[in-house]
Design a protein around this motif. Sequence first.
Motif, mmCIF file in Angstrom:
data_model
loop_
_atom_site.group_PDB
_atom_site.id
_atom_site.type_symbol
_atom_site.label_atom_id
_atom_site.label_comp_id
_atom_site.label_asym_id
_atom_site.label_seq_id
_atom_site.Cartn_x
_atom_site.Cartn_y
_atom_site.Cartn_z
ATOM 1 N N LEU A 17 30.475 -26.482 76.104
ATOM 2 C CA LEU A 17 29.456 -25.981 75.191
ATOM 3 C C LEU A 17 28.945 -24.613 75.632
ATOM 4 O O LEU A 17 28.715 -23.717 74.804
ATOM 5 C CB LEU A 17 28.302 -26.982 75.103
ATOM 6 N N SER A 18 28.785 -24.435 76.954
ATOM 7 C CA SER A 18 28.351 -23.127 77.467
ATOM 8 C C SER A 18 29.379 -22.054 77.131
ATOM 9 O O SER A 18 29.025 -20.946 76.706
ATOM 10 C CB SER A 18 28.137 -23.201 78.987
ATOM 11 N N ALA A 19 30.672 -22.394 77.323
ATOM 12 C CA ALA A 19 31.727 -21.421 77.004
ATOM 13 C C ALA A 19 31.735 -21.106 75.514
ATOM 14 O O ALA A 19 31.908 -19.943 75.105
ATOM 15 C CB ALA A 19 33.084 -21.959 77.443
ATOM 16 N N ALA A 20 31.528 -22.135 74.683
ATOM 17 C CA ALA A 20 31.509 -21.904 73.239
ATOM 18 C C ALA A 20 30.350 -21.009 72.832
ATOM 19 O O ALA A 20 30.490 -20.138 71.952
ATOM 20 C CB ALA A 20 31.429 -23.253 72.506
ATOM 21 N N LYS A 21 29.189 -21.214 73.462
ATOM 22 C CA LYS A 21 28.038 -20.352 73.177
ATOM 23 C C LYS A 21 28.340 -18.898 73.527
ATOM 24 O O LYS A 21 28.006 -17.971 72.771
ATOM 25 C CB LYS A 21 26.821 -20.832 73.967
ATOM 26 N N MET A 22 28.965 -18.681 74.692
ATOM 27 C CA MET A 22 29.274 -17.315 75.119
ATOM 28 C C MET A 22 30.238 -16.646 74.146
ATOM 29 O O MET A 22 30.024 -15.509 73.714
ATOM 30 C CB MET A 22 29.864 -17.326 76.531
ATOM 31 N N VAL A 23 31.304 -17.366 73.785
ATOM 32 C CA VAL A 23 32.279 -16.807 72.850
ATOM 33 C C VAL A 23 31.626 -16.535 71.499
ATOM 34 O O VAL A 23 31.842 -15.486 70.869
ATOM 35 C CB VAL A 23 33.480 -17.755 72.696
ATOM 36 N N GLY A 24 30.792 -17.476 71.040
ATOM 37 C CA GLY A 24 30.113 -17.287 69.769
ATOM 38 C C GLY A 24 29.158 -16.112 69.784
ATOM 39 O O GLY A 24 29.063 -15.357 68.800
ATOM 40 N N GLY A 25 28.442 -15.924 70.902
ATOM 41 C CA GLY A 25 27.519 -14.787 71.010
ATOM 42 C C GLY A 25 28.244 -13.458 70.962
ATOM 43 O O GLY A 25 27.832 -12.528 70.251
ATOM 44 N N VAL A 26 29.347 -13.344 71.727
ATOM 45 C CA VAL A 26 30.131 -12.107 71.704
ATOM 46 C C VAL A 26 30.706 -11.860 70.317
ATOM 47 O O VAL A 26 30.683 -10.728 69.801
ATOM 48 C CB VAL A 26 31.251 -12.171 72.763
ATOM 49 N N ALA A 27 31.223 -12.919 69.678
ATOM 50 C CA ALA A 27 31.790 -12.765 68.337
ATOM 51 C C ALA A 27 30.732 -12.310 67.338
ATOM 52 O O ALA A 27 31.004 -11.470 66.466
ATOM 53 C CB ALA A 27 32.408 -14.085 67.889
ATOM 54 N N ALA A 28 29.504 -12.848 67.478
ATOM 55 C CA ALA A 28 28.437 -12.444 66.559
ATOM 56 C C ALA A 28 28.108 -10.965 66.707
ATOM 57 O O ALA A 28 27.928 -10.248 65.710
ATOM 58 C CB ALA A 28 27.189 -13.295 66.813
ATOM 59 N N VAL A 29 28.044 -10.490 67.952
ATOM 60 C CA VAL A 29 27.748 -9.072 68.183
ATOM 61 C C VAL A 29 28.875 -8.200 67.638
ATOM 62 O O VAL A 29 28.639 -7.179 66.979
ATOM 63 C CB VAL A 29 27.520 -8.810 69.682
#
Length: 615
Positions: free
Chosen positions: A187-199
């Motif tokens: 879940l932590s990895a998914a959050k990081m990937v999602g945050g970068v993708a959003a930016v």
Amino acid sequence: MAASPEAPVYFQALIFLGAAVVAVPLFRKLRLGSILGYLAAGLVIGPFGLGLLSDSTSVMHVAELGVVLFLFIIGLELNLSRLWAMRRDIFVLGTAQVVLSGLLTMLYPLLVADRPWKASLIAGLGLALSSTALVMQLLGERGEVQQPHGQKAFAILLLQDLAIVPLLALVALLSPLDSEGGDPAWLSAAKMVGGVAAVVLTGRYLLSPFFRVLASAGAHEVMTAAALLIVIAAATLMTYVGLSSALGAFLAGVLLAESSYRHELEADLEPFRGLLLGLFFISVGMTVDLQLIARSWAVLLGAVVTLTVIKTTVVYGLMRLLRHGHEVSIRTALLLPQGGEFGFVLFSTAVAAGVMEQEQATLLVALVTLTMALTPLVAALVPLLVGTRAAPEREERFDGARGSVIIIGFGRFGQVVSQLLLAEGVDVTAIDNDVEMIEAAERFGFKVYYGDGTRLDVLRAAGAERARLICVCVERKEAATRIVELCRTSFPLAEVYVRAYDRVHALELLEHGAHFQLRETLESAIVFGRATLVGLGLSPERVAEVEEDIRQRDRERFALQQQGRDPRAGNDKLYTRPVPRPEPFLPPQRQAIALNPVPGTGEDSDQDGKGKGDR
């Protein structure tokens, strides 16, 4: 008298601004740099100095916005293609530096201070991270951000900023405390990937239309507010998903690097960046505990020397291993011997996780602060090690700069250009950042203004908004390209004439909107070749024909390259000579006799024919 927590905010601001205004000019007069001035100001007003302010932690939280803005502006200087071109320095050089410096540095607390191996490992890796804010500020003050050692240092610093994420994960892995209640790893990895993708997606598809709408409203202050909003939003999102806030700001800057609004954003945020970055260094100075340093001076002194030697040696050795020159390697190495601001975060996290004791973390914070304070002095050793003398400082002043033509770069090329303009009475404003050249020109009666032509504020102060024509005569092609970008976006009414480094650079300049370009050696080489033909006895008419033929072939080749964006296009327009077969150094003792001679061959064959080919 210490300022109480209930003291008005403006009273605290008064203390900060007063300390900075007094300390920074004083330290710059002493040629110690503004960073040491900020650190000294923080030491004086902090809890371990006069005690005017006591809460350095809350100040640092606010001041970290200066680091975030700084990374955003650095991102604006880059684009994805340039970032991709730096991938070797970022991932190879940067990773090797963090790993080697961390493992070697951990030996000091492990063997000398007798610390546990877990705490020693986190201490070593934390100290391997250098200060992005301090190093980039130093490079910016000296105008060296775009120079080779500045780019290498930035690549290493960028990897270090990225490394804080796995290092924080390592702290959690080494922690003896129960970590229940946290998010699963997936879940932590998914959050990081999602945050970068959003930016990335927001920057790619939404920011330019967003700024276009704001620009059409004509409210300048709203553009500034929107820029701050974008930076803080990206930083907040990255922090929420467990990444570095500086990484979010940097990504937002990179994604806006291709935008037509990037120079306006840079100019709007520059004052905030400068003030908040100064506040950051003041807050670092406030953490210096002189009593702790006095009690543990032997350990800290040994640690300062050890850390400086290890990091300098590792960076220099890696760069030489990657075949960089001695001067670039030593300049880069002497910029990165300090600990960094992310070390504060890592050490406090290690204490909370039970990996490190508070007393060791306090000593490490003192060590980081000391190495940051000593970095300007260490960097000042460069002239002694590379055999060059530091250029004297000079103030940027543009009083009376009203020329209709601006010449940026007053070296050998720019001086000749100025002669033709001055001969016709054209009002010229010349800019250069070489103090010695400026002083030499003044002795001959030339007025040359000191300034960095790659800065938008300098161009505006020099009168670029009123100029009819801007001549870019600088030597470095990266600087010339950046000046063209600034001029075409910020001063569209002025025509831009540029000195090109070579054919590829000339094509790049035209792509960025230059009205005229000239390769710096083209005309001199043609004149030299013309004189050579005359010296060989050719008639003036034949020499003129050959010259026009060469010029026509060059024009046709350049047009083909410009159309196809391929530097190899039109190579059939070049005159070439077939490569002859190598002859022996000594003549053979006996002459070979062909038993079956082939017609058309022999010693009298023509080796001097001219042909056309690729090169």
